[in-house]
Design a protein around this motif. Structure first.
Motif, PDB file in Angstrom:
ATOM      1  N   GLY A  72       0.752  -1.104  -0.099  1.00 25.78           N
ATOM      2  CA  GLY A  72      -0.272   0.004   0.015  1.00 25.78           C
ATOM      3  C   GLY A  72       0.751   1.330  -0.076  1.00 25.78           C
ATOM      4  N   TRP A  73       2.209   1.240   0.729  1.00 26.32           N
ATOM      5  CA  TRP A  73       2.778   2.363   0.785  1.00 26.32           C
ATOM      6  C   TRP A  73       3.570   2.477  -0.689  1.00 26.32           C
ATOM      7  N   ALA A  74       3.914   1.302  -1.089  1.00 29.91           N
ATOM      8  CA  ALA A  74       4.584   1.269  -2.518  1.00 29.91           C
ATOM      9  C   ALA A  74       3.701   1.932  -3.710  1.00 29.91           C
ATOM     10  N   VAL A  75       2.631   1.774  -3.542  1.00 31.42           N
ATOM     11  CA  VAL A  75       1.667   2.064  -4.538  1.00 31.42           C
ATOM     12  C   VAL A  75       1.222   3.790  -4.442  1.00 31.42           C
ATOM     13  N   LEU A 112      -3.050  -7.767  -6.642  1.00 28.67           N
ATOM     14  CA  LEU A 112      -3.928  -7.129  -7.435  1.00 28.67           C
ATOM     15  C   LEU A 112      -3.256  -5.838  -8.331  1.00 28.67           C
ATOM     16  N   ASP A 113      -2.483  -5.279  -7.708  1.00 26.97           N
ATOM     17  CA  ASP A 113      -1.876  -4.068  -8.488  1.00 26.97           C
ATOM     18  C   ASP A 113      -0.723  -3.916  -8.342  1.00 26.97           C
ATOM     19  N   PRO A 114       0.316  -5.205  -8.649  1.00 26.89           N
ATOM     20  CA  PRO A 114       1.647  -5.076  -8.472  1.00 26.89           C
ATOM     21  C   PRO A 114       2.547  -3.664  -9.153  1.00 26.89           C
ATOM     22  N   VAL A 115       3.553  -3.475  -8.470  1.00 25.60           N
ATOM     23  CA  VAL A 115       4.489  -2.467  -8.812  1.00 25.60           C
ATOM     24  C   VAL A 115       5.710  -3.006  -9.469  1.00 25.60           C
ATOM     25  N   ALA A 116       5.910  -4.296  -9.299  1.00 28.62           N
ATOM     26  CA  ALA A 116       7.045  -5.079  -9.970  1.00 28.62           C
ATOM     27  C   ALA A 116       6.770  -6.533  -9.972  1.00 28.62           C
ATOM     28  N   ARG A 117       7.392  -7.076 -10.941  1.00 27.73           N
ATOM     29  CA  ARG A 117       7.428  -8.776 -11.098  1.00 27.73           C
ATOM     30  C   ARG A 117       8.736  -9.565 -10.964  1.00 27.73           C
ATOM     31  N   ALA A 118       8.530 -10.536 -10.556  1.00 26.89           N
ATOM     32  CA  ALA A 118       9.775 -11.587 -10.651  1.00 26.89           C
ATOM     33  C   ALA A 118       9.237 -12.834 -10.696  1.00 26.89           C
ATOM     34  N   VAL A 143       8.970  -4.539  -0.088  1.00 25.57           N
ATOM     35  CA  VAL A 143       8.343  -3.315  -0.586  1.00 25.57           C
ATOM     36  C   VAL A 143       7.675  -3.593  -2.095  1.00 25.57           C
ATOM     37  N   LEU A 144       8.625  -4.136  -2.877  1.00 26.39           N
ATOM     38  CA  LEU A 144       8.026  -4.330  -4.291  1.00 26.39           C
ATOM     39  C   LEU A 144       7.055  -5.479  -4.295  1.00 26.39           C
ATOM     40  N   GLY A 145       6.873  -6.030  -3.286  1.00 24.74           N
ATOM     41  CA  GLY A 145       5.581  -7.180  -3.441  1.00 24.74           C
ATOM     42  C   GLY A 145       6.014  -8.439  -4.059  1.00 24.74           C
ATOM     43  N   VAL A 146       7.535  -8.774  -4.099  1.00 22.75           N
ATOM     44  CA  VAL A 146       7.979  -9.760  -4.832  1.00 22.75           C
ATOM     45  C   VAL A 146       8.311 -11.034  -3.896  1.00 22.75           C
ATOM     46  N   HIS A 147       8.457 -10.655  -2.660  1.00 29.23           N
ATOM     47  CA  HIS A 147       8.885 -11.837  -1.767  1.00 29.23           C
ATOM     48  C   HIS A 147       8.254 -11.430  -0.437  1.00 29.23           C
ATOM     49  N   TRP A 148       7.811 -12.635   0.405  1.00 28.68           N
ATOM     50  CA  TRP A 148       7.233 -12.498   1.492  1.00 28.68           C
ATOM     51  C   TRP A 148       8.469 -12.224   2.577  1.00 28.68           C
ATOM     52  N   THR A 149       8.017 -11.653   3.702  1.00 25.61           N
ATOM     53  CA  THR A 149       8.975 -11.368   4.731  1.00 25.61           C
ATOM     54  C   THR A 149       9.898 -12.184   5.085  1.00 25.61           C
TER      55      THR A 149
END
Length: 231
Positions: free
Chosen positions: A48-51, A121-127, A180-186
């Motif tokens: 949410g912060w990244a978006v 749903l709204d990715p900012v990056a992909r891997a 942050v980029l949503g491509v990995h879990w913590t």
């Protein structure tokens, strides 16, 4: 006698770091609900912060690319070449072995665990590829450990603080960038850090050293400071 002591030290270090790694891996493989919920909560918050902050997100993408596995391996290769020019062949072999072993372990574990990346749903990056452990976090920890333990002998005074600070910053920020980029879990990132530290600790403990000085103060080969470069 010294070899036995080094192997014992390596075993203790491996247990201290690999036990939490193995626990996380087991919880991930078993689909433990509380860990998944924690991962999802952190991912949702940071996504949410990244978006909402596209400029910061763009900077994060730059960071994660600059300090990705391939650039870090190239940097490590440069370090190996530099060591060979200084005739520090054992240290060059250690650095190369540490990076290769850590990278292979990470790739193998990704296949064994087979964890999927976050599906937003709204990715900012992909891997591509599997998620556990994070290759970026793993290779950042590996490279940071290798550079610190190699360069400590030639870094004096404030330069040592700069070296340690840069190593910690690269490791932490590179891992965080993946969340942050949503491509990995913590838990992917934490596991990558732990595995990287474990590999560096074990290979460093097994490294044959001339003087028994603390590696976190003098590095693996304090004699490097006096090693001449080859013509």
């Amino acid at each position: 006698m010294k070899l036995g002591l080094r192997l014992t030290t390596a075993s203790v270090l491996a247990l201290l770091v690999l036990v939490p790694f193995a626990l996380i891996a087991a919880l991930v493989s078993g689909g433990w609900g509380p860990l998944h919920d924690l991962d999802a909560t952190v991912t949702d918050a940071l996504h949410g912060w990244a978006v909402g902050h596209p400029h910061a997100t763009k900077a994060t993408v730059w960071w994660t690319n600059i300090f990705g596995p391939t650039p870090l391996r190239i940097a490590a290769l440069g370090l190996v070449i530099w060591l060979l020019r200084r005739r520090a062949r054992r240290l060059a072999l250690w650095a190369a072995t540490t990076m290769v072993v850590g990278g292979l372990l990470g790739a193998l574990l990704k296949l064994l665990v087979g964890r999927h990346r976050p599906d937003l749903l709204d990715p900012v990056a992909r891997a591509t590829g599997y998620s556990f452990p994070s290759g970026h976090a793993l290779n950042a920890a590996l490279a940071a450990g290798v550079f610190v333990l190699v360069l400590l002998p030639v870094a004096r005074g404030a330069r040592r603080w700069v070296l340690w600070g840069a190593a910690i910053a690269v490791t932490v920020l590179t891992g965080l960038s993946r969340i942050v980029l949503g491509v990995h879990w913590t838990s992917d990132v934490v596991a990558g850090w732990l595995l990287g530290v474990a590999v560096v600790a074990v290979t460093a403990a097994a490294f044959p050293r001339v003087r028994a000085t603390p590696v976190v103060e003098e590095g693996l080969e304090p004699e490097l400071a006096q090693s001449p470069a080859s013509p």
